[in-house]
Design an enzyme around this catalytic site. Sequence first.
Site, PDB file in Angstrom:
ATOM      1  N   ARG A  20       0.830  -1.207   0.000  1.00 21.81           N
ATOM      2  CA  ARG A  20       0.000   0.000   0.000  1.00 21.81           C
ATOM      3  C   ARG A  20       0.863   1.255   0.000  1.00 21.81           C
ATOM      4  O   ARG A  20       0.543   2.245  -0.655  1.00 21.81           O
ATOM      5  CB  ARG A  20      -0.945  -0.021   1.197  1.00 21.81           C
ATOM      6  CG  ARG A  20      -2.112  -0.976   1.016  1.00 21.81           C
ATOM      7  CD  ARG A  20      -2.941  -1.111   2.266  1.00 21.81           C
ATOM      8  NE  ARG A  20      -3.987  -2.114   2.077  1.00 21.81           N
ATOM      9  CZ  ARG A  20      -4.428  -2.910   3.036  1.00 21.81           C
ATOM     10  NH1 ARG A  20      -3.930  -2.831   4.262  1.00 21.81           N
ATOM     11  NH2 ARG A  20      -5.378  -3.794   2.797  1.00 21.81           N
ATOM     12  N   ARG A 158       1.816   0.806 -11.867  1.00 18.09           N
ATOM     13  CA  ARG A 158       0.768   0.714 -10.863  1.00 18.09           C
ATOM     14  C   ARG A 158      -0.121  -0.507 -11.105  1.00 18.09           C
ATOM     15  O   ARG A 158      -0.425  -1.263 -10.185  1.00 18.09           O
ATOM     16  CB  ARG A 158      -0.067   1.994 -10.902  1.00 18.09           C
ATOM     17  CG  ARG A 158      -0.881   2.301  -9.640  1.00 18.09           C
ATOM     18  CD  ARG A 158      -1.995   1.370  -9.374  1.00 18.09           C
ATOM     19  NE  ARG A 158      -2.780   1.747  -8.211  1.00 18.09           N
ATOM     20  CZ  ARG A 158      -3.732   1.010  -7.706  1.00 18.09           C
ATOM     21  NH1 ARG A 158      -4.018  -0.175  -8.245  1.00 18.09           N
ATOM     22  NH2 ARG A 158      -4.410   1.401  -6.644  1.00 18.09           N
ATOM     23  N   LYS A 169      -1.898 -11.887  -1.023  1.00 23.19           N
ATOM     24  CA  LYS A 169      -3.190 -12.434  -0.615  1.00 23.19           C
ATOM     25  C   LYS A 169      -3.220 -13.954  -0.775  1.00 23.19           C
ATOM     26  O   LYS A 169      -3.830 -14.657   0.048  1.00 23.19           O
ATOM     27  CB  LYS A 169      -4.310 -11.780  -1.422  1.00 23.19           C
ATOM     28  CG  LYS A 169      -4.509 -10.307  -1.063  1.00 23.19           C
ATOM     29  CD  LYS A 169      -5.736  -9.710  -1.724  1.00 23.19           C
ATOM     30  CE  LYS A 169      -5.981  -8.290  -1.239  1.00 23.19           C
ATOM     31  NZ  LYS A 169      -7.211  -7.696  -1.795  1.00 23.19           N
ATOM     32  N   ASN A 195     -11.798  -5.702  -2.152  1.00 28.56           N
ATOM     33  CA  ASN A 195     -12.077  -5.088  -0.850  1.00 28.56           C
ATOM     34  C   ASN A 195     -12.613  -3.681  -1.143  1.00 28.56           C
ATOM     35  O   ASN A 195     -11.849  -2.742  -1.379  1.00 28.56           O
ATOM     36  CB  ASN A 195     -10.806  -5.024  -0.007  1.00 28.56           C
ATOM     37  CG  ASN A 195     -11.065  -4.516   1.404  1.00 28.56           C
ATOM     38  OD1 ASN A 195     -11.955  -3.706   1.634  1.00 28.56           O
ATOM     39  ND2 ASN A 195     -10.277  -5.000   2.362  1.00 28.56           N
ATOM     40  N   GLU A 199     -10.897   0.175  -1.834  1.00 28.88           N
ATOM     41  CA  GLU A 199     -11.027   0.877  -3.110  1.00 28.88           C
ATOM     42  C   GLU A 199     -11.634   2.266  -2.911  1.00 28.88           C
ATOM     43  O   GLU A 199     -11.198   3.245  -3.528  1.00 28.88           O
ATOM     44  CB  GLU A 199     -11.877   0.050  -4.076  1.00 28.88           C
ATOM     45  CG  GLU A 199     -11.190  -1.234  -4.528  1.00 28.88           C
ATOM     46  CD  GLU A 199     -12.023  -2.031  -5.522  1.00 28.88           C
ATOM     47  OE1 GLU A 199     -12.986  -1.455  -6.090  1.00 28.88           O
ATOM     48  OE2 GLU A 199     -11.723  -3.221  -5.736  1.00 28.88           O
ATOM     49  N   THR A 251      -5.917  -3.324 -12.614  1.00 30.17           N
ATOM     50  CA  THR A 251      -5.078  -3.921 -11.574  1.00 30.17           C
ATOM     51  C   THR A 251      -5.669  -5.250 -11.106  1.00 30.17           C
ATOM     52  O   THR A 251      -4.957  -6.253 -10.953  1.00 30.17           O
ATOM     53  CB  THR A 251      -4.927  -2.960 -10.381  1.00 30.17           C
ATOM     54  OG1 THR A 251      -4.363  -1.730 -10.838  1.00 30.17           O
ATOM     55  CG2 THR A 251      -4.029  -3.559  -9.312  1.00 30.17           C
ATOM     56  N   GLU A 255      -4.269  -9.109 -11.338  1.00 22.07           N
ATOM     57  CA  GLU A 255      -4.208  -9.996 -10.175  1.00 22.07           C
ATOM     58  C   GLU A 255      -4.852 -11.347 -10.490  1.00 22.07           C
ATOM     59  O   GLU A 255      -4.304 -12.408 -10.161  1.00 22.07           O
ATOM     60  CB  GLU A 255      -4.899  -9.331  -8.983  1.00 22.07           C
ATOM     61  CG  GLU A 255      -4.179  -8.105  -8.458  1.00 22.07           C
ATOM     62  CD  GLU A 255      -4.991  -7.369  -7.404  1.00 22.07           C
ATOM     63  OE1 GLU A 255      -5.943  -7.963  -6.862  1.00 22.07           O
ATOM     64  OE2 GLU A 255      -4.682  -6.194  -7.120  1.00 22.07           O
TER      65      GLU A 255
END
Length: 560
Positions: A20, A158, A169, A195, A199, A251, A255
């Site tokens: 983060r 990013r 995760k 989550n 966001e 993003t 993932e």
Amino acid sequence: RVGVGMATEVPKKLSLQSIRDALIRQEDTIIFALIERAQYRCNDVCYTPGAPQFAAVAGPSESFLESMLLETERTHARVRRYTAPDEHAFFPERLPAPALPLIEFPALLHPSTVNLNAQILKVYLSKVVPAICAAGDDEQHGSSVVADVSVLQAISKRVHYGLFVAESKFRSQPEEYARLIEAGDEAGIMALLTNMAVEEKVIRRVRRKAQTFGQDVQDGDAPAAPPEVSSLKLDPEHIVKLYHDFIIPLTKEAEVAYLMQRLGNTRIAYHGAADGSCYHLAVQHFNHEVAGLLPCESSLGVFEAVMSNRAFLGLVVLEKADSGILPATRALLGDYPLMVVGELTHCAAYRLISRVPLREVRRVCGGAGALRSCGGWVRQHVVPSCALVEQDDAACSDWRRAASHNGSGHHASPHNETAWLIDSATPVDPAFTHFVDVHPVDMPAASCTRCLLVCKRTELPPACGSDKTMLLFRLADAPGNLAAALGAFTRQGVNVTYIQSSTEGGAGQVCFFVELAGHAHDPAVAAALSELTPIASYLKVLGSYTPGTASTALASIAAR
């Protein structure tokens, strides 16, 4: 591979807080880059392929932006930017090898093929530029494209940083993710990843930053007041919309794509053409549909892919029958901390294929090696009057495109009078109904290539009784030194099966590349190496493995 069924300790760099923090810093970069680009008009001509204004710098099929982005990436590639696991190039297949020594990065990510840069570029040109820039052309083409490159690289970093999020995760909930991955449940993975509270927090933070960064500060001592949108360099809602509609969804797409590959076999980087020796060995010994194959133009490219964790295994050419041990591969083995975990030999066998009867063939196409080995035999036994046409690596698979011809009016197409020399292990399209296996008498000796499997393994595998050890050592260039070194092996009863000298050790030093029977942990070999150590100025065991199989490499994959 991380053991499924229990959470594993997450390295500090993979902690969600560390990730983060990195994403928050990247927000600053993206927002400032967007503000910089917004000062220029859209300048659509910069994105038009073959625009005559830029003929001096851009190719006929590429835009000014594409040309500038490619040249920027080429420069950055030479200083090893794209060996870092958090960097992904827009033109990875067109970049040079790094000019600086490679860096060994920690293996935090599972090797994958995820690269969403094509989507990022499309979204940027079709949605972002029209939203943040005024329409029209202000002739600030160079400045606007330089700003474009900065924005694209920042967004790319990013989006692909999501791979670190996914790995973190996965390690915290391996059983849940494994179940969804094995079921192919991409929607379930997306739901588990998402989550919404985080966001929404990102969106609020981006809006506040965009409002702050877009102001002109007139007096540093004046109290801050909520700015009017009209006074800002860029409407913050444009940046918020970019994050909400594109950056966050892309993003998460990265993932999911990463996690769908997370439990699979690992990627293999190979040196050479798609029809070359390393390619065929990878196909033969590994499940390439699961592992994925990464072609590299050089042995250095293979080492770069493994060192940067873009591939788990590398397959490089060590020796060719007509040229011997390749100095470049030998030097890389000494310079970089990769271990040899396997040795495979490919002896090419060829097949002549055509869509028409071979008697109608007027030309035979193939790579230089295939024509050198088989061209004379083909002319003598199959099509005496044919022309032999040598093709480069990119064109050697041209025969595949011929399969798409519908067969009507055969002679109207040059493909219909052409036969191709291909490796006999290559699957052939059913459209090629005419073929013959090619068996020139002198081909085996001229077409065998010895290749090595390398990976980032820190300890030698266990001995299996039929091992081979490969090593490099340097000696001072003085009478009797080589005899003393080899005497260590003789006294211990170790059979030296190959030795080659070179001057890579520097002034006054001679480097020796040696292969010997036995494992480095065998008592006799270990004793010989112990005797050699005080004699040699440098000694490196490159690997101990079972030659002729990929068993050690497969064990390395299984242990991952």
